[in-house]
Motif scaffolding. Structure first.
Motif, mmCIF file in Angstrom:
data_model
loop_
_atom_site.group_PDB
_atom_site.id
_atom_site.type_symbol
_atom_site.label_atom_id
_atom_site.label_comp_id
_atom_site.label_asym_id
_atom_site.label_seq_id
_atom_site.Cartn_x
_atom_site.Cartn_y
_atom_site.Cartn_z
ATOM 1 N N SER A 1 11.003 10.331 1.651
ATOM 2 C CA SER A 1 9.726 10.099 0.764
ATOM 3 C C SER A 1 10.246 8.089 0.849
ATOM 4 C CB SER A 1 9.718 10.101 -0.479
ATOM 5 O OG SER A 1 8.965 11.169 -0.576
ATOM 6 N N THR A 2 11.467 7.999 2.191
ATOM 7 C CA THR A 2 12.475 6.740 2.305
ATOM 8 C C THR A 2 10.373 6.009 2.767
ATOM 9 O OG1 THR A 2 13.944 7.840 3.164
ATOM 10 C CG2 THR A 2 13.327 5.275 3.755
ATOM 11 N N GLY B 1 0.839 -1.145 -0.312
ATOM 12 C CA GLY B 1 -0.100 -0.212 0.399
ATOM 13 C C GLY B 1 1.243 1.622 0.116
ATOM 14 N N VAL B 2 -0.342 1.968 0.131
ATOM 15 C CA VAL B 2 1.052 3.351 0.349
ATOM 16 C C VAL B 2 0.375 3.848 1.640
ATOM 17 C CG1 VAL B 2 1.324 6.140 -0.396
ATOM 18 C CG2 VAL B 2 0.823 4.317 -1.977
ATOM 19 N N THR B 3 1.430 4.777 2.240
ATOM 20 C CA THR B 3 1.022 5.620 4.248
ATOM 21 C C THR B 3 0.663 6.903 3.735
ATOM 22 O OG1 THR B 3 3.232 5.641 4.119
ATOM 23 C CG2 THR B 3 2.297 3.834 5.173
ATOM 24 N N ARG B 4 -0.253 7.959 4.072
ATOM 25 C CA ARG B 4 0.055 8.977 4.033
ATOM 26 C C ARG B 4 -0.820 9.293 5.156
ATOM 27 N NH1 ARG B 4 -4.257 10.460 -1.104
ATOM 28 N NH2 ARG B 4 -1.741 10.224 -1.573
ATOM 29 N N ARG B 5 -0.703 10.203 5.727
ATOM 30 C CA ARG B 5 -1.067 11.688 7.088
ATOM 31 C C ARG B 5 -0.188 12.522 6.594
ATOM 32 N NH1 ARG B 5 3.947 8.905 9.663
ATOM 33 N NH2 ARG B 5 5.494 10.186 9.584
ATOM 34 N N ILE B 6 -0.613 13.773 7.522
ATOM 35 C CA ILE B 6 -1.021 15.024 7.251
ATOM 36 C C ILE B 6 0.771 15.670 7.531
ATOM 37 C CG2 ILE B 6 -1.260 15.589 9.760
ATOM 38 C CD1 ILE B 6 -3.454 18.166 7.976
ATOM 39 N N ARG B 7 0.971 16.454 5.963
ATOM 40 C CA ARG B 7 2.133 17.090 6.960
ATOM 41 C C ARG B 7 3.197 16.366 6.079
ATOM 42 N NH1 ARG B 7 1.016 19.926 11.864
ATOM 43 N NH2 ARG B 7 -1.014 20.611 12.077
ATOM 44 N N SER B 8 3.356 15.334 5.777
ATOM 45 C CA SER B 8 4.323 14.570 5.118
ATOM 46 C C SER B 8 4.216 14.169 3.716
ATOM 47 C CB SER B 8 4.104 13.128 5.931
ATOM 48 O OG SER B 8 4.849 12.002 6.246
ATOM 49 N N GLU B 9 5.178 13.159 3.307
ATOM 50 C CA GLU B 9 4.736 12.633 2.166
ATOM 51 C C GLU B 9 4.724 10.961 1.729
ATOM 52 O OE1 GLU B 9 6.984 14.041 -0.332
ATOM 53 O OE2 GLU B 9 7.246 15.822 0.210
ATOM 54 N N ASP B 10 3.929 11.644 1.784
ATOM 55 C CA ASP B 10 3.317 9.232 1.066
ATOM 56 C C ASP B 10 4.600 8.966 1.051
ATOM 57 O OD1 ASP B 10 0.897 10.732 0.377
ATOM 58 O OD2 ASP B 10 0.404 10.474 -0.856
ATOM 59 N N HIS B 11 4.162 8.041 0.819
ATOM 60 C CA HIS B 11 5.150 6.570 1.473
ATOM 61 C C HIS B 11 5.017 5.341 0.605
ATOM 62 C CE1 HIS B 11 6.241 9.509 4.398
ATOM 63 N NE2 HIS B 11 7.237 8.656 4.033
#
Length: 91
Positions: A81-82, A33-43
Protein backbone atom coordinates in the motif's frame (compact mmCIF):
# COMPACT_ATOMS: atom_id res chain seq x y z
CA UNK A 1 -11.44 26.24 4.52
CA UNK A 2 -14.52 24.20 3.71
CA UNK A 3 -12.74 22.41 0.85
CA UNK A 4 -9.90 21.47 3.20
CA UNK A 5 -12.40 20.07 5.72
CA UNK A 6 -14.21 18.19 2.94
CA UNK A 7 -10.90 16.73 1.75
CA UNK A 8 -9.94 15.61 5.27
CA UNK A 9 -13.39 14.06 5.72
CA UNK A 10 -13.05 12.22 2.39
CA UNK A 11 -9.56 10.95 3.30
CA UNK A 12 -10.91 9.70 6.65
CA UNK A 13 -13.83 7.97 4.88
CA UNK A 14 -11.38 6.25 2.53
CA UNK A 15 -9.20 5.17 5.46
CA UNK A 16 -12.24 3.82 7.33
CA UNK A 17 -13.27 1.82 4.26
CA UNK A 18 -9.74 0.62 3.52
CA UNK A 19 -7.44 0.71 6.57
CA UNK A 20 -4.61 -0.71 4.44
CA UNK A 21 -4.22 2.67 2.70
CA UNK A 22 -1.09 4.45 3.89
CA UNK A 23 -0.71 8.18 4.29
CA UNK A 24 2.37 10.35 4.61
CA UNK A 25 1.88 12.24 7.84
CA UNK A 26 1.58 15.98 7.27
CA UNK A 27 1.00 15.70 3.52
CA UNK A 28 -2.77 15.14 3.24
CA UNK A 29 -3.05 18.41 1.33
CA UNK A 30 -0.84 16.84 -1.35
CA UNK A 31 -3.18 13.88 -2.01
CA UNK A 32 -4.82 14.18 -5.42
CA UNK A 33 -6.63 10.85 -5.59
CA UNK A 34 -6.56 7.12 -5.11
CA UNK A 35 -5.09 4.75 -7.67
CA UNK A 36 -6.72 1.45 -8.40
CA UNK A 37 -5.81 -1.43 -10.67
CA UNK A 38 -6.62 -5.08 -10.88
CA UNK A 39 -4.83 -7.44 -8.48
CA UNK A 40 -3.30 -4.55 -6.57
CA UNK A 41 -3.98 -2.66 -3.38
CA UNK A 42 -5.42 0.84 -3.62
CA UNK A 43 -2.90 3.62 -3.08
CA UNK A 44 -3.17 7.28 -2.22
CA UNK A 45 -1.75 9.31 -5.09
CA UNK A 46 0.29 12.37 -4.17
CA UNK A 47 1.15 15.37 -6.31
CA UNK A 48 4.92 15.66 -6.64
CA UNK A 49 4.51 19.37 -7.40
CA UNK A 50 2.56 19.94 -4.17
CA UNK A 51 5.02 17.90 -2.11
CA UNK A 52 8.00 19.88 -3.39
CA UNK A 53 6.16 23.17 -2.82
CA UNK A 54 5.34 22.11 0.75
CA UNK A 55 8.94 21.07 1.43
CA UNK A 56 10.16 24.42 0.08
CA UNK A 57 7.75 26.43 2.27
CA UNK A 58 10.33 26.75 5.05
CA UNK A 59 12.96 28.19 2.72
CA UNK A 60 14.49 24.93 1.49
CA UNK A 61 15.86 25.14 -2.06
CA UNK A 62 14.16 23.25 -4.89
CA UNK A 63 17.18 20.97 -5.24
CA UNK A 64 17.25 20.08 -1.53
CA UNK A 65 13.48 19.60 -1.42
CA UNK A 66 13.55 17.30 -4.45
CA UNK A 67 16.48 15.33 -3.06
CA UNK A 68 14.60 14.87 0.25
CA UNK A 69 11.44 13.81 -1.61
CA UNK A 70 13.31 11.41 -3.87
CA UNK A 71 15.17 9.67 -1.07
CA UNK A 72 12.68 9.76 1.83
CA UNK A 73 9.30 9.60 0.12
CA UNK A 74 9.61 8.29 -3.42
CA UNK A 75 12.34 5.89 -2.32
CA UNK A 76 10.46 4.49 0.66
CA UNK A 77 8.87 1.08 0.20
CA UNK A 78 6.54 0.29 3.10
CA UNK A 79 4.57 -2.57 1.58
CA UNK A 80 1.90 -3.13 -1.05
CA UNK A 81 0.00 0.00 0.00
CA UNK A 82 2.98 2.32 -0.42
CA UNK A 83 1.64 5.60 -1.82
CA UNK A 84 2.30 6.53 -5.42
CA UNK A 85 3.40 9.88 -6.83
CA UNK A 86 2.08 11.71 -9.86
CA UNK A 87 3.98 14.16 -12.03
CA UNK A 88 1.13 16.64 -12.34
CA UNK A 89 2.96 19.12 -14.52
CA UNK A 90 1.73 19.93 -17.99
CA UNK A 91 2.94 17.26 -20.37
Amino acid sequence: MKNKENKENRINELLDANPELLVMEGFNDCIIGVTRRIRSEDHFAYSIKRIIKKLMADGTSYEDAYEFFEYNQLGAWVGESTPCFIHDEDI
